[in-house]
Design a protein around this motif. Structure first.
Motif, PDB file in Angstrom:
ATOM      1  N   ILE A 121       1.104  -1.306   0.146  1.00 58.56           N
ATOM      2  CA  ILE A 121       0.078  -0.136  -0.035  1.00 58.56           C
ATOM      3  C   ILE A 121       1.039   1.230  -0.037  1.00 58.56           C
ATOM      4  CG2 ILE A 121      -1.545   1.370   1.520  1.00 58.56           C
ATOM      5  CD1 ILE A 121      -2.749  -1.273   2.318  1.00 58.56           C
ATOM      6  N   PHE A 122       1.834   1.348   1.008  1.00 58.89           N
ATOM      7  CA  PHE A 122       2.844   2.353   1.044  1.00 58.89           C
ATOM      8  C   PHE A 122       3.377   2.742  -0.460  1.00 58.89           C
ATOM      9  CE2 PHE A 122       7.327   4.051   1.120  1.00 58.89           C
ATOM     10  CZ  PHE A 122       7.084   5.281   1.624  1.00 58.89           C
ATOM     11  N   TRP A 123       4.179   1.788  -1.241  1.00 63.57           N
ATOM     12  CA  TRP A 123       4.469   1.935  -2.367  1.00 63.57           C
ATOM     13  C   TRP A 123       3.697   2.345  -3.514  1.00 63.57           C
ATOM     14  CZ3 TRP A 123       9.244   3.554  -2.476  1.00 63.57           C
ATOM     15  CH2 TRP A 123      10.342   2.947  -1.730  1.00 63.57           C
ATOM     16  N   ILE A 124       2.418   1.695  -3.803  1.00 59.68           N
ATOM     17  CA  ILE A 124       1.501   2.160  -4.440  1.00 59.68           C
ATOM     18  C   ILE A 124       1.215   3.705  -4.474  1.00 59.68           C
ATOM     19  CG2 ILE A 124      -0.913   1.873  -5.267  1.00 59.68           C
ATOM     20  CD1 ILE A 124      -0.547  -1.164  -4.561  1.00 59.68           C
ATOM     21  N   GLU A 125       0.816   3.941  -3.031  1.00 60.45           N
ATOM     22  CA  GLU A 125       0.660   5.504  -2.960  1.00 60.45           C
ATOM     23  C   GLU A 125       1.847   6.389  -3.106  1.00 60.45           C
ATOM     24  OE1 GLU A 125      -0.663   5.482   1.141  1.00 60.45           O
ATOM     25  OE2 GLU A 125      -2.913   5.001   0.789  1.00 60.45           O
ATOM     26  N   TYR A 126       2.876   5.981  -3.052  1.00 63.05           N
ATOM     27  CA  TYR A 126       4.123   6.560  -3.149  1.00 63.05           C
ATOM     28  C   TYR A 126       4.309   6.847  -4.608  1.00 63.05           C
ATOM     29  CZ  TYR A 126       9.136   8.049  -3.198  1.00 63.05           C
ATOM     30  OH  TYR A 126      10.426   8.459  -3.466  1.00 63.05           O
ATOM     31  N   VAL A 127       4.108   5.787  -5.377  1.00 61.21           N
ATOM     32  CA  VAL A 127       4.110   6.143  -6.940  1.00 61.21           C
ATOM     33  C   VAL A 127       3.069   7.357  -7.284  1.00 61.21           C
ATOM     34  CG1 VAL A 127       3.745   5.017  -8.987  1.00 61.21           C
ATOM     35  CG2 VAL A 127       5.220   3.955  -7.050  1.00 61.21           C
ATOM     36  N   ILE A 128       1.708   6.941  -6.706  1.00 61.86           N
ATOM     37  CA  ILE A 128       0.904   8.093  -7.124  1.00 61.86           C
ATOM     38  C   ILE A 128       1.382   9.302  -6.703  1.00 61.86           C
ATOM     39  CG2 ILE A 128      -1.700   8.656  -6.547  1.00 61.86           C
ATOM     40  CD1 ILE A 128      -2.305   5.377  -6.388  1.00 61.86           C
ATOM     41  N   ARG A 129       1.581   9.664  -5.476  1.00 63.66           N
ATOM     42  CA  ARG A 129       1.892  10.890  -4.921  1.00 63.66           C
ATOM     43  C   ARG A 129       3.062  11.449  -5.814  1.00 63.66           C
ATOM     44  NH1 ARG A 129       1.838   8.345   0.162  1.00 63.66           N
ATOM     45  NH2 ARG A 129       4.119   8.512   0.073  1.00 63.66           N
ATOM     46  N   ASN A 130       3.830  10.894  -6.362  1.00 65.98           N
ATOM     47  CA  ASN A 130       5.208  11.217  -7.089  1.00 65.98           C
ATOM     48  C   ASN A 130       4.906  11.082  -8.830  1.00 65.98           C
ATOM     49  OD1 ASN A 130       7.503  11.915  -4.975  1.00 65.98           O
ATOM     50  ND2 ASN A 130       6.355  10.020  -4.265  1.00 65.98           N
ATOM     51  N   LYS A 131       3.631  11.022  -9.112  1.00 64.34           N
ATOM     52  CA  LYS A 131       3.392  11.038 -10.471  1.00 64.34           C
ATOM     53  C   LYS A 131       4.248   9.839 -11.295  1.00 64.34           C
ATOM     54  CE  LYS A 131       1.766  15.658 -10.164  1.00 64.34           C
ATOM     55  NZ  LYS A 131       2.016  17.158 -10.742  1.00 64.34           N
ATOM     56  N   GLY A 132       4.103   8.867 -10.816  1.00 66.90           N
ATOM     57  CA  GLY A 132       4.917   7.582 -11.471  1.00 66.90           C
ATOM     58  C   GLY A 132       6.371   7.421 -10.773  1.00 66.90           C
ATOM     59  N   ALA A 133       6.769   8.241  -9.993  1.00 64.45           N
ATOM     60  CA  ALA A 133       8.029   7.945  -9.620  1.00 64.45           C
ATOM     61  C   ALA A 133       9.207   7.730 -10.527  1.00 64.45           C
ATOM     62  CB  ALA A 133       8.012   6.871  -8.282  1.00 64.45           C
TER      63      ALA A 133
END
Length: 207
Positions: A141-153
């Protein structure tokens, strides 16, 4: 298979066996044959006492996670190493499938069931395996939300995803190496021919 079925029949415990094919004649009333079973769920059941397995990676991780001792019958490739790693840690027994008999299988199975050291050691491995700052679900969940927050990371994406295919597969490097090898071979052949021609010319002049 008949030896395994006969050994299971002598156990006081109930057995769930994933089995396809003709029903063994030595099968006991305590053994349930199924085409498929939810292996991870069964290993997680509190009454599961032992796991007879071929030593596949997924099965071994599931056994470690749920703290279920293993009786391994490895057949191919990494299965031997997987079971051996548990064996040296006192969490499994291993038998060679080619030399399996009812007697040695039953003895090993009773040993795994009755000797508390196997369960104690596999549960220690389970504690080590589970000891992490976040659960696997929370990590996902953390990494999915992280990628979303950072627009694709994009800063975490591999550079290889943007390379041309011939560079990604190192074809340019292979071409350079092949060119060097061909040039070296051509130079060696040319030099040898030149030396031979000069010697032949000198010999002709002397004659």
């Amino acid at each position: 298979l008949h030896a395994i079925a006969a050994a299971f029949a002598e156990l006081p415990q109930k057995v769930v066996w994933r089995f396809t094919g003709e029903r063994p004649s030595s099968l006991g009333n305590n053994t349930l044959l199924v085409d498929w079973m939810p292996q991870n769920d069964l290993l997680g059941h509190p009454k599961t006492r032992a796991f007879v397995a071929h030593g596949g990676t997924n099965g071994m991780y599931e056994a470690i996670y749920h703290g279920v001792p293993v009786l391994g019958l490895p057949l191919l490739f990494d299965q031997f190493d997987n079971v051996e790693r548990l064996k040296v840690r006192g969490a499994a027994r291993m038998l060679e499938a080619g030399f399996l008999t009812k007697e040695n299988f039953l003895e090993a199975l009773k040993d795994v069931l009755s000797n508390p050291s196997y369960r104690r050691n596999i549960q220690l491995l389970s504690q080590l395996h589970r000891n992490r700052p976040m659960s696997p679900m929370d990590t996902a969940i953390f990494w999915i939300e992280y990628v979303i927050r950072n627009k694709g990371a994009a800063h975490l994406q591999s550079v290889g995803s943007t390379l041309p295919w011939y560079i990604y597969y190192s074809l340019d490097v292979a071409l350079v190496l092949m060119t060097i090898i061909v040039a070296f071979m051509w130079t060696a052949v040319f030099t040898c021919r030149l030396i031979c021609c000069r010697r032949f010319s000198r010999k002709m002049k002397e004659e």
